[in-house]
Design a protein around this motif. Structure first.
Motif, PDB file in Angstrom:
ATOM      1  N   UNK A 237       0.806  -1.217   0.000  1.00  0.00           N
ATOM      2  CA  UNK A 237       0.000   0.000   0.000  1.00  0.00           C
ATOM      3  C   UNK A 237       0.840   1.268   0.000  1.00  0.00           C
ATOM      4  N   UNK A 238       1.895   1.306   0.821  1.00  0.00           N
ATOM      5  CA  UNK A 238       2.679   2.530   0.985  1.00  0.00           C
ATOM      6  C   UNK A 238       4.126   2.411   0.520  1.00  0.00           C
ATOM      7  N   UNK A 239       4.474   1.283  -0.095  1.00  0.00           N
ATOM      8  CA  UNK A 239       5.844   1.095  -0.544  1.00  0.00           C
ATOM      9  C   UNK A 239       5.916   0.683  -1.993  1.00  0.00           C
ATOM     10  N   UNK A 240       7.029   0.083  -2.365  1.00  0.00           N
ATOM     11  CA  UNK A 240       7.231  -0.349  -3.747  1.00  0.00           C
ATOM     12  C   UNK A 240       6.477  -1.634  -4.064  1.00  0.00           C
ATOM     13  N   UNK A 241       6.035  -2.343  -3.054  1.00  0.00           N
ATOM     14  CA  UNK A 241       5.247  -3.557  -3.276  1.00  0.00           C
ATOM     15  C   UNK A 241       6.034  -4.695  -3.885  1.00  0.00           C
ATOM     16  N   UNK A 242       7.356  -4.725  -3.663  1.00  0.00           N
ATOM     17  CA  UNK A 242       8.156  -5.826  -4.194  1.00  0.00           C
ATOM     18  C   UNK A 242       7.903  -7.098  -3.383  1.00  0.00           C
ATOM     19  N   UNK A 243       8.116  -8.228  -3.992  1.00  0.00           N
ATOM     20  CA  UNK A 243       7.782  -9.505  -3.370  1.00  0.00           C
ATOM     21  C   UNK A 243       8.965 -10.094  -2.610  1.00  0.00           C
ATOM     22  N   UNK A 244       8.798 -10.416  -1.322  1.00  0.00           N
ATOM     23  CA  UNK A 244       9.836 -11.166  -0.632  1.00  0.00           C
ATOM     24  C   UNK A 244       9.745 -12.629  -1.042  1.00  0.00           C
ATOM     25  N   UNK A 245      10.804 -13.396  -0.895  1.00  0.00           N
ATOM     26  CA  UNK A 245      10.728 -14.824  -1.231  1.00  0.00           C
ATOM     27  C   UNK A 245       9.839 -15.560  -0.243  1.00  0.00           C
ATOM     28  N   UNK A 246       9.419 -16.741  -0.610  1.00  0.00           N
ATOM     29  CA  UNK A 246       8.601 -17.550   0.289  1.00  0.00           C
ATOM     30  C   UNK A 246       9.383 -17.847   1.564  1.00  0.00           C
ATOM     31  N   UNK A 247       8.679 -17.802   2.691  1.00  0.00           N
ATOM     32  CA  UNK A 247       9.268 -18.053   4.012  1.00  0.00           C
ATOM     33  C   UNK A 247      10.216 -16.951   4.471  1.00  0.00           C
ATOM     34  N   UNK A 248      10.140 -15.769   3.784  1.00  0.00           N
ATOM     35  CA  UNK A 248      10.952 -14.642   4.238  1.00  0.00           C
ATOM     36  C   UNK A 248      10.441 -14.210   5.604  1.00  0.00           C
ATOM     37  N   UNK A 249      11.305 -13.628   6.396  1.00  0.00           N
ATOM     38  CA  UNK A 249      10.936 -13.252   7.757  1.00  0.00           C
ATOM     39  C   UNK A 249       9.765 -12.283   7.759  1.00  0.00           C
TER      40      UNK A 249
END
Length: 335
Positions: A237-249
């Motif tokens: 919503x308020x950032x770049x909306x990039x995807x972390x990898x699965x099981x990222x913290x």
């Protein structure tokens, strides 16, 4: 110096837990102009510098600890005892007369452009400021981290009015708005918030082609790897909306130390690294040491040349660090 700085950065990221914590409330909407009919305070107004409007003084500011501080006039000689708020003052074109952790102006790229612009007296560490040097600067306002008020806040109040502020990892807009109210520069604060929000939104739109890629933000130390879910990088919503990898913290903006093997298991397509000590020179050393590490070299981001450096200021969640972080990500992904 590096050990000291590492402690400061970790404090910034981990909610400064060792410093008695904070309440986490917004710094915005805390000021009320004192009515002219109130006999207990002066009846005066002062033009608000750089805002194009007039700000009423005296005014009452309700700080992080819900204390009411009367500001008789616009603060002119501020002592800043919370290094993470340099950015807010600088964006409002206000330089502190004195500050703790002045060395951060050498360490964080978000702050270095202001080093020569302002003459700031070094009063040591926010955990134990040099009171004698603070007295020499004759401040008319002291701003400090709320988690340390019980330690020496009352002593500071013998010198000048004291405003306490929160860590504000997730609320840079509220913090900047609060500083706008302190200095009578509400419009300037709103303008800077709008400018950075527009930068983030425009950048997010340009990164639409990366919606199928995963990203990791890693702080490197001496054989240490800290994974971060930095809000301006991953927030939809308020950032770049990039995807972390699965099981990222999953821990907000706080960091969690992980193993290199755990990072390899996540194996993000892109990795952005920063030095937990805040030094680009040390970051280069850490990366050099990793050149012969087989696990590190097995990462897709490393093999494909998609590992890039970020300035350490990103972990503090301040507006200038966010702006620098967004611009750095854009430069590396789109150039």
């Amino acid at each position: 110096m590096m050990k000291k700085l590492m402690g400061l950065v970790l404090s910034a990221v981990l909610l400064t837990g060792a410093l008695a914590g904070c309440t986490g409330t917004s710094a915005g909407n805390n000021v009320t102009s004192t009515p002219e009919t109130t006999p207990a305070v002066m009846e005066t107004t002062t033009p608000a510098a750089s805002s194009g409007t007039e700000a009423a003084w005296p005014r009452t500011y309700v700080d992080e600890l819900k204390r009411e501080i009367i500001l008789e006039k616009k603060p002119e000689k501020v002592a800043l005892l919370f290094f993470r708020n340099f950015e807010h003052m600088f964006l409002l074109e206000e330089g502190p007369a004195a500050a703790t952790e002045v060395n951060m102006l050498d360490e964080w790229a978000s702050l270095t452009p202001f080093k020569e612009k302002y003459d700031i007296a070094d009063i040591g560490s926010m955990r134990g400021p040099n009171i004698e040097k603070l007295l020499e600067t004759e401040p008319d306002l002291i701003i400090m981290f709320s988690g340390l008020y019980e330690t020496y806040g009352e002593e500071l109040e013998k010198i000048a009015p004291v405003i306490t502020v929160a860590a504000n990892e997730n609320n840079w807009k509220g913090a900047l708005g609060g500083y706008g109210e302190i200095f009578g520069k509400e419009e300037k604060a709103e303008s800077e918030i709008s400018r950075i929000e527009t930068l983030i939104a425009d950048s997010k739109e340009q990164l639409a082609d990366y919606s199928d890629k995963t990203f990791g933000v890693i702080m490197l130390g001496d054989k240490q790897f800290w994974a971060f879910t930095t809000q301006f990088v991953f927030n939809e919503e308020n950032g770049l909306g990039l995807n972390p990898p699965e099981n990222y913290v999953d821990m907000g903006t706080k960091g969690e130390e992980i193993t290199l093997e755990a990072l390899a298991g996540m194996n993000p397509d892109y990795i952005f690294v920063a030095d937990i000590n805040g030094s680009s020179t040390t970051l280069e050393k850490y990366l050099k040491d990793l050149e012969s590490n087989s696990v590190w070299n097995s990462l897709d981001a490393v093999k494909n040349g998609n590992m890039h450096a970020l300035d350490s200021s990103i972990v503090a969640g301040g507006p200038l660090g966010i702006e620098l972080g967004v611009r750095t990500i854009m430069e590396n992904l789109l150039d």
